[in-house]
Design a protein around this motif. Structure first.
Motif, PDB file in Angstrom:
ATOM      1  N   VAL A 250       0.847  -1.185   0.000  1.00 46.84           N
ATOM      2  CA  VAL A 250       0.000   0.000   0.000  1.00 46.84           C
ATOM      3  C   VAL A 250       0.885   1.238   0.000  1.00 46.84           C
ATOM      4  N   ASN A 251       0.444   2.252  -0.710  1.00 51.16           N
ATOM      5  CA  ASN A 251       1.204   3.496  -0.815  1.00 51.16           C
ATOM      6  C   ASN A 251       1.228   4.236   0.521  1.00 51.16           C
ATOM      7  N   VAL A 252       2.346   4.832   0.851  1.00 50.25           N
ATOM      8  CA  VAL A 252       2.478   5.556   2.116  1.00 50.25           C
ATOM      9  C   VAL A 252       1.517   6.738   2.192  1.00 50.25           C
ATOM     10  N   THR A 253       1.211   7.341   1.048  1.00 50.53           N
ATOM     11  CA  THR A 253       0.263   8.463   1.066  1.00 50.53           C
ATOM     12  C   THR A 253      -1.143   7.991   1.432  1.00 50.53           C
ATOM     13  N   ALA A 254      -1.487   6.754   1.019  1.00 53.96           N
ATOM     14  CA  ALA A 254      -2.792   6.210   1.388  1.00 53.96           C
ATOM     15  C   ALA A 254      -2.860   5.977   2.890  1.00 53.96           C
ATOM     16  N   VAL A 255      -1.799   5.429   3.459  1.00 54.66           N
ATOM     17  CA  VAL A 255      -1.747   5.206   4.911  1.00 54.66           C
ATOM     18  C   VAL A 255      -1.861   6.537   5.650  1.00 54.66           C
ATOM     19  N   ALA A 256      -1.140   7.545   5.185  1.00 56.79           N
ATOM     20  CA  ALA A 256      -1.179   8.866   5.825  1.00 56.79           C
ATOM     21  C   ALA A 256      -2.572   9.481   5.729  1.00 56.79           C
ATOM     22  N   ASN A 257      -3.195   9.387   4.556  1.00 55.89           N
ATOM     23  CA  ASN A 257      -4.536   9.943   4.364  1.00 55.89           C
ATOM     24  C   ASN A 257      -5.536   9.333   5.334  1.00 55.89           C
ATOM     25  N   VAL A 258      -5.541   8.012   5.404  1.00 57.85           N
ATOM     26  CA  VAL A 258      -6.515   7.323   6.251  1.00 57.85           C
ATOM     27  C   VAL A 258      -6.200   7.551   7.728  1.00 57.85           C
ATOM     28  N   ALA A 259      -4.937   7.587   8.087  1.00 57.18           N
ATOM     29  CA  ALA A 259      -4.556   7.805   9.488  1.00 57.18           C
ATOM     30  C   ALA A 259      -5.024   9.178   9.971  1.00 57.18           C
ATOM     31  N   VAL A 260      -4.811  10.206   9.178  1.00 52.22           N
ATOM     32  CA  VAL A 260      -5.233  11.562   9.571  1.00 52.22           C
ATOM     33  C   VAL A 260      -6.746  11.644   9.629  1.00 52.22           C
ATOM     34  N   ARG A 261      -7.405  11.031   8.682  1.00 50.45           N
ATOM     35  CA  ARG A 261      -8.864  11.029   8.707  1.00 50.45           C
ATOM     36  C   ARG A 261      -9.390  10.320   9.949  1.00 50.45           C
ATOM     37  N   ALA A 262      -8.793   9.171  10.281  1.00 51.96           N
ATOM     38  CA  ALA A 262      -9.223   8.427  11.461  1.00 51.96           C
ATOM     39  C   ALA A 262      -8.989   9.212  12.748  1.00 51.96           C
ATOM     40  N   ALA A 263      -7.959  10.054  12.749  1.00 56.31           N
ATOM     41  CA  ALA A 263      -7.617  10.826  13.949  1.00 56.31           C
ATOM     42  C   ALA A 263      -8.473  12.069  14.114  1.00 56.31           C
ATOM     43  N   THR A 264      -9.106  12.530  13.044  1.00 61.09           N
ATOM     44  CA  THR A 264      -9.815  13.812  13.106  1.00 61.09           C
ATOM     45  C   THR A 264     -11.313  13.716  12.847  1.00 61.09           C
ATOM     46  N   ASP A 265     -11.759  12.649  12.202  1.00 54.23           N
ATOM     47  CA  ASP A 265     -13.180  12.505  11.876  1.00 54.23           C
ATOM     48  C   ASP A 265     -13.896  11.803  13.028  1.00 54.23           C
ATOM     49  N   PRO A 266     -14.807  12.508  13.730  1.00 61.69           N
ATOM     50  CA  PRO A 266     -15.462  11.915  14.902  1.00 61.69           C
ATOM     51  C   PRO A 266     -16.376  10.738  14.566  1.00 61.69           C
ATOM     52  N   VAL A 267     -16.771  10.591  13.301  1.00 63.86           N
ATOM     53  CA  VAL A 267     -17.649   9.481  12.931  1.00 63.86           C
ATOM     54  C   VAL A 267     -16.877   8.330  12.287  1.00 63.86           C
ATOM     55  N   PHE A 268     -15.554   8.467  12.211  1.00 61.99           N
ATOM     56  CA  PHE A 268     -14.754   7.370  11.661  1.00 61.99           C
ATOM     57  C   PHE A 268     -14.876   6.179  12.601  1.00 61.99           C
ATOM     58  N   PRO A 269     -15.239   5.003  12.095  1.00 59.41           N
ATOM     59  CA  PRO A 269     -15.497   3.856  12.984  1.00 59.41           C
ATOM     60  C   PRO A 269     -14.240   3.349  13.665  1.00 59.41           C
ATOM     61  N   PRO A 270     -14.318   3.085  14.960  1.00 56.89           N
ATOM     62  CA  PRO A 270     -13.165   2.519  15.675  1.00 56.89           C
ATOM     63  C   PRO A 270     -12.962   1.066  15.309  1.00 56.89           C
TER      64      PRO A 270
END
Length: 287
Positions: A250-270
């Motif tokens: 997996v591309n590092v940019t994809a990991v970074a994108n999803v990680a930041v989204r997971a850290a900031t989006d309150p509705v991102f599923p745990p």
């Protein structure tokens, strides 16, 4: 009869006079009101109220000067977040302009006293901390260090915690026992301490341009073609013992994108997200 008629005429005359007086008064009122409209309208200046700006999301990246961590820092800055990084070496050796916008902290996760101040004002944490070596060393770095970070963040009131873990490669788990045991122990701590805001990413091989000193190693030359081939070979990953070796990179940019989204989006599923989930979330965001 004459008397009755005389009285009627007198009454009508009185009513006419009364109507005339009423109309006259109404005209005077209308005239007065129209004069008031012509007067300049006075507007009083409203009182100025100082409203504080909305709170800024502050992200702490553990291991922000590494390969994955540096991409996460840059992605978070692109989202307008306030970004800080914590690592044993402190400031990144990268000379990119974005690095000047990160607050760099130096500390050791195995010694909480050296870095706990870095959590001040932090709303989310992303940990990229990991390493290789002997089994005891790998458990300490991948497990104990991250467990300390999870506990400290929870006690500090941090809202969300994202942990960059690793995919299960089957046979490789036995060869790197301390590595995977440490990772799984840290995952358990995240899910326990952050049941509603804990997200675990399990990528396989992460490719992208890796900077080593002044050199840039283009890992995408190998990783990108492999991802294209293996992402459609889901059946191969279910083969006993060797199946996990077919997990797509997996591309590092994809990991970074999803990680930041997971850290900031309150509705991102745990919970735990494997490499296929990382690809799906990244595609949803890019649309």
């Amino acid at each position: 009869m004459r008397t009755v008629v005389s009285r009627l005429i007198h009454s009508r005359a009185s009513i006419s006079k009364l109507n005339a007086m009423t109309i006259s008064k109404s005209r005077r009122h209308l005239s007065t009101d129209s004069n008031k409209v012509d007067e300049p309208f006075k507007v009083e200046e409203a009182e100025t109220i100082n409203v504080p700006p909305p709170p800024t999301e502050k992200l702490l990246v553990l291991g922000g000067n590494g390969f994955v961590g540096s991409h996460i820092c840059r992605e978070a800055l692109d989202h307008g977040l306030s970004v800080a990084s914590l690592s044993r070496s402190g400031r990144s050796s990268l000379h990119d302009s974005w690095a000047n916008n990160v607050t760099w902290h130096q500390g050791n996760l195995l010694s909480t006293e050296t870095w706990k101040e870095a959590l001040n004002g932090v709303t989310a944490v992303i940990s990229c901390v990991g390493g290789f070596g002997s089994n005891s060393h790998m458990y300490k770095i991948n497990g104990t260090a991250n467990i300390n970070a999870v506990r400290a963040a929870s006690e500090q009131g941090v809202k969300r915690f994202v942990y960059i873990s690793a995919a299960d490669f089957g046979v490789a788990n036995y060869l790197l026992q301390g590595y995977y045991e440490g990772k799984r122990a840290a995952e358990t701590e995240v899910l326990t301490r952050f049941p509603y805001g804990g997200v675990i990413l399990r990528p396989g091989f992460i490719y992208g341009t890796r900077s080593v000193g002044s050199m840039k190693i283009p890992l995408g030359v190998i990783g990108s073609p492999m991802e294209m081939v293996l992402q459609n070979a889901g059946s191969l990953s279910r083969i006993p013992l060797v199946g996990p070796l077919f997990i797509p990179p997996v591309n590092v940019t994809a990991v970074a994108n999803v990680a930041v989204r997971a850290a900031t989006d309150p509705v991102f599923p745990p919970g735990i997200i494997d490499v296929h989930g990382i690809q799906r979330y990244n595609q949803r965001k890019s649309k």
